[in-house]
Structures are given as structure tokens and as C-alpha cells.
Scaffold this motif. Structure first.
Motif, mmCIF file in Angstrom:
data_model
loop_
_atom_site.group_PDB
_atom_site.id
_atom_site.type_symbol
_atom_site.label_atom_id
_atom_site.label_comp_id
_atom_site.label_asym_id
_atom_site.label_seq_id
_atom_site.Cartn_x
_atom_site.Cartn_y
_atom_site.Cartn_z
ATOM 1 N N TYR A 38 43.972 43.347 46.238
ATOM 2 C CA TYR A 38 42.768 43.523 47.131
ATOM 3 C C TYR A 38 42.835 45.072 47.584
ATOM 4 C CZ TYR A 38 42.070 38.872 47.980
ATOM 5 O OH TYR A 38 42.166 37.226 48.581
ATOM 6 N N SER A 45 35.613 42.362 50.887
ATOM 7 C CA SER A 45 35.514 40.990 51.030
ATOM 8 C C SER A 45 36.059 39.505 51.705
ATOM 9 C CB SER A 45 37.535 41.512 50.604
ATOM 10 O OG SER A 45 37.732 42.676 48.848
ATOM 11 N N HIS A 48 31.761 39.430 50.782
ATOM 12 C CA HIS A 48 31.906 38.835 49.150
ATOM 13 C C HIS A 48 32.744 37.464 49.836
ATOM 14 C CE1 HIS A 48 32.769 42.596 47.229
ATOM 15 N NE2 HIS A 48 31.238 42.320 47.693
ATOM 16 N N LEU A 49 33.366 36.819 50.025
ATOM 17 C CA LEU A 49 33.936 35.591 50.045
ATOM 18 C C LEU A 49 32.960 34.643 51.100
ATOM 19 C CD1 LEU A 49 35.873 32.919 49.737
ATOM 20 C CD2 LEU A 49 37.843 34.231 51.217
ATOM 21 N N PHE A 52 29.462 34.303 50.186
ATOM 22 C CA PHE A 52 30.167 32.762 48.367
ATOM 23 C C PHE A 52 30.216 31.270 49.477
ATOM 24 C CE2 PHE A 52 32.752 30.684 46.306
ATOM 25 C CZ PHE A 52 31.988 30.521 45.256
ATOM 26 N N LEU A 53 30.928 31.533 50.716
ATOM 27 C CA LEU A 53 31.024 29.825 50.369
ATOM 28 C C LEU A 53 30.274 29.350 51.282
ATOM 29 C CD1 LEU A 53 34.749 30.964 52.525
ATOM 30 C CD2 LEU A 53 34.257 29.666 50.119
ATOM 31 N N ARG A 67 25.254 39.841 44.781
ATOM 32 C CA ARG A 67 26.037 40.036 43.791
ATOM 33 C C ARG A 67 26.108 39.224 42.344
ATOM 34 N NH1 ARG A 67 29.385 43.844 44.964
ATOM 35 N NH2 ARG A 67 31.364 42.442 43.852
ATOM 36 N N ARG A 75 35.487 36.963 37.436
ATOM 37 C CA ARG A 75 35.665 38.139 38.306
ATOM 38 C C ARG A 75 37.422 38.170 39.260
ATOM 39 N NH1 ARG A 75 30.397 40.152 40.880
ATOM 40 N NH2 ARG A 75 29.101 38.770 40.306
ATOM 41 N N TRP A 89 47.524 32.047 48.133
ATOM 42 C CA TRP A 89 46.249 31.668 48.614
ATOM 43 C C TRP A 89 46.155 30.707 49.236
ATOM 44 C CZ3 TRP A 89 41.478 29.319 48.712
ATOM 45 C CH2 TRP A 89 40.426 30.084 48.581
ATOM 46 N N PHE A 115 39.050 23.686 47.521
ATOM 47 C CA PHE A 115 40.220 25.118 48.085
ATOM 48 C C PHE A 115 41.512 24.835 46.893
ATOM 49 C CE2 PHE A 115 37.858 26.004 52.038
ATOM 50 C CZ PHE A 115 37.105 27.534 51.151
ATOM 51 N N SER A 119 41.318 26.679 43.559
ATOM 52 C CA SER A 119 42.413 28.004 43.928
ATOM 53 C C SER A 119 43.572 27.804 41.963
ATOM 54 C CB SER A 119 43.465 27.817 44.694
ATOM 55 O OG SER A 119 43.821 26.893 45.407
ATOM 56 N N LEU A 122 41.789 28.431 39.169
ATOM 57 C CA LEU A 122 41.860 30.213 38.825
ATOM 58 C C LEU A 122 42.435 30.901 38.586
ATOM 59 C CD1 LEU A 122 39.519 31.784 41.947
ATOM 60 C CD2 LEU A 122 38.963 30.973 38.994
HETATM 61 C C1 HEM Z 1 44.051 31.506 43.708
HETATM 62 C C2 HEM Z 1 43.768 32.732 44.310
HETATM 63 C C3 HEM Z 1 42.917 33.538 44.319
HETATM 64 C C4 HEM Z 1 43.325 35.113 44.570
HETATM 65 C C5 HEM Z 1 44.461 35.779 44.462
HETATM 66 C C6 HEM Z 1 42.034 36.225 44.394
HETATM 67 C C7 HEM Z 1 42.215 37.768 44.887
HETATM 68 C C8 HEM Z 1 40.796 38.104 44.682
HETATM 69 C C9 HEM Z 1 40.944 39.347 45.055
HETATM 70 C C10 HEM Z 1 42.448 39.789 45.095
HETATM 71 C C11 HEM Z 1 39.413 39.739 44.793
HETATM 72 C C12 HEM Z 1 38.620 41.195 44.583
HETATM 73 C C13 HEM Z 1 38.272 41.705 46.693
HETATM 74 C C14 HEM Z 1 37.000 40.869 46.712
HETATM 75 O O1 HEM Z 1 36.238 41.872 46.302
HETATM 76 O O2 HEM Z 1 37.029 40.328 47.827
HETATM 77 C C15 HEM Z 1 38.647 38.333 44.529
HETATM 78 C C16 HEM Z 1 37.335 38.323 44.674
HETATM 79 C C17 HEM Z 1 36.420 37.469 44.968
HETATM 80 N N1 HEM Z 1 36.926 35.701 45.259
HETATM 81 FE FE1 HEM Z 1 39.197 35.516 44.544
HETATM 82 N N2 HEM Z 1 41.246 35.143 44.801
HETATM 83 C C18 HEM Z 1 41.881 33.838 44.737
HETATM 84 C C19 HEM Z 1 41.055 32.209 45.267
HETATM 85 C C20 HEM Z 1 39.957 32.500 45.361
HETATM 86 C C21 HEM Z 1 39.431 31.292 45.300
HETATM 87 C C22 HEM Z 1 39.458 29.939 45.364
HETATM 88 C C23 HEM Z 1 38.399 31.443 45.221
HETATM 89 C C24 HEM Z 1 36.637 30.405 45.824
HETATM 90 C C25 HEM Z 1 36.656 29.324 46.642
HETATM 91 C C26 HEM Z 1 37.544 32.385 45.149
HETATM 92 C C27 HEM Z 1 36.503 33.843 45.687
HETATM 93 C C28 HEM Z 1 36.567 34.930 45.822
HETATM 94 C C29 HEM Z 1 35.246 36.039 45.763
HETATM 95 C C30 HEM Z 1 34.154 34.888 45.890
HETATM 96 C C31 HEM Z 1 35.570 37.487 45.549
HETATM 97 C C32 HEM Z 1 34.279 38.102 45.454
HETATM 98 C C33 HEM Z 1 33.277 38.108 43.965
HETATM 99 C C34 HEM Z 1 32.432 39.707 44.357
HETATM 100 O O3 HEM Z 1 30.691 38.628 44.172
HETATM 101 O O4 HEM Z 1 32.898 40.490 43.971
HETATM 102 N N3 HEM Z 1 38.933 32.790 45.610
HETATM 103 N N4 HEM Z 1 39.363 37.703 44.689
#
Ligand code: HEM
Length: 125
Positions: A38, A45, A48-49, A52-53, A67, A75, A89, A115, A119, A122
Motif C-alpha cells: 500500500y 486507500s 476507495h475501499l 466501493f463497499l 473511480r 486494479r 487480508w 469477503f 479475497s 483476487l
Molecule cells: C486478497 C487480498 C487483497 C490485497 C492484498 C489487496 C491489496 C490492495 C492494494 C495494495 C490496493 C491499492 C491501494 C488502494 O488504492 O487502496 C488495493 C486497492 C483496492 N482494493 Fe484491494 N486487496 C485485496 C483484496 C480486496 C478485496 C477482497 C476487495 C473487495 C472486496 C478489495 C477492494 C479494493 C478496492 C475497491 C481498491 C481501490 C481500487 C481503486 O479504485 O483504485 N481488495 N487493494
């Protein structure tokens, strides 16, 4: 009257997701596997999360307005999401869920199953 048609409304709206995501990133910030993926500043971050949720669970669609289409697999492609990273995660998200007060059991189960599925999907390594 509470609108029971969306999980977003049932859990209390935006405040629920803000609390969930705050607890989640609090744990991520101390996780040696996840933290390096991150950016230094976790505030974007978190936003964004959260948005999104909120959108996913039936709240306002601000995420897509700001976004675009989520395209979560694309992504996440820059980050090495091993089984270990996905498990970490999910563990943090489950702990954040456990910290929610007064969450209905069926809603908790629905969030947990989502979740776990997302997860797993992804994983890319
Ligand atoms: C499986 C392990 C996961 C890892 C290691 C991970 C890691 C990351 C990282 C490093 C980022 C970039 C930083 C950011 O912009 O927030 C990101 C973005 C994001 N993640 Fe994950 N993530 C995981 C799972 C998930 C899951 C399960 C969801 C949804 C339920 C999710 C939703 C998002 C969203 C919505 C973003 C922002 C996307 C954007 O608009 O740029 N992530 N994640």
C-alpha cells in the motif's frame, strides 16, 4: 422507518463502512506482508475501499462516479496476491467485522461470505 431492502441501509449506512474500513486498515498498517503493497498515505486507500463497499452493498454510487468501473482484478494486478496475502487480508477484514457492534447475524454472514469469496478470487500468484 428503516429501509430493509439493502444491506447498506440495514447496517446503518456510511458510518458502518467507515468503522469497518478504519479497523481493517488499522490492522493492515501493522501487517508485514500487506503494508508494503500500500502507499505510505493510507487515507486514499481507506476512502476507495469505503466508497466501493458502500456502492456494492446498495448505497450511493460515488465510487463509480469518482473511480469508474471497479475492475478489481485489473486494479490488483500490480500487487503479488499470494494465498498468504489473501489470507492475511481476509483475517484482518474478519477481525474488523467482529468489531462491529449490533450487526445482525444474517448480515454478518453475508458480509463474511462475500469477503471470503472476493479475497480468494483476487489471488493472482
Ligand atoms: C486478497 C487480498 C487483497 C490485497 C492484498 C489487496 C491489496 C490492495 C492494494 C495494495 C490496493 C491499492 C491501494 C488502494 O488504492 O487502496 C488495493 C486497492 C483496492 N482494493 Fe484491494 N486487496 C485485496 C483484496 C480486496 C478485496 C477482497 C476487495 C473487495 C472486496 C478489495 C477492494 C479494493 C478496492 C475497491 C481498491 C481501490 C481500487 C481503486 O479504485 O483504485 N481488495 N487493494
Amino acid at each position: 422507518l428503516v429501509d430493509c431492502s439493502t444491506l447498506y441501509a440495514r447496517v446503518g449506512g456510511r458510518a458502518f463502512f467507515e468503522g469497518l474500513v478504519d479497523r481493517f486498515y488499522e490492522e493492515v498498517s501493522g501487517d508485514p506482508t500487506l503494508r508494503p503493497m500500500y502507499p505510505d498515505d493510507l487515507a486514499p486507500s481507506r476512502e476507495h475501499l469505503t466508497s466501493f463497499l458502500i456502492q456494492y452493498w446498495g448505497g450511493p454510487a460515488d465510487y463509480s462516479r469518482e473511480r469508474g468501473h471497479p475492475r478489481l482484478r485489473i486494479r490488483h494486478a500490480p500487487f503479488p496476491i499470494t494465498a498468504e496475502a489473501a489470507d492475511a487480508w481476509l483475517a484482518h477484514m474478519r477481525s474488523a467485522l467482529a468489531g462491529a457492534d449490533g450487526l445482525d447475524g444474517a448480515d454478518a454472514d453475508e458480509l463474511d461470505a462475500y469477503f471470503a469469496m472476493a479475497s480468494r478470487q483476487l489471488r493472482n500468484v
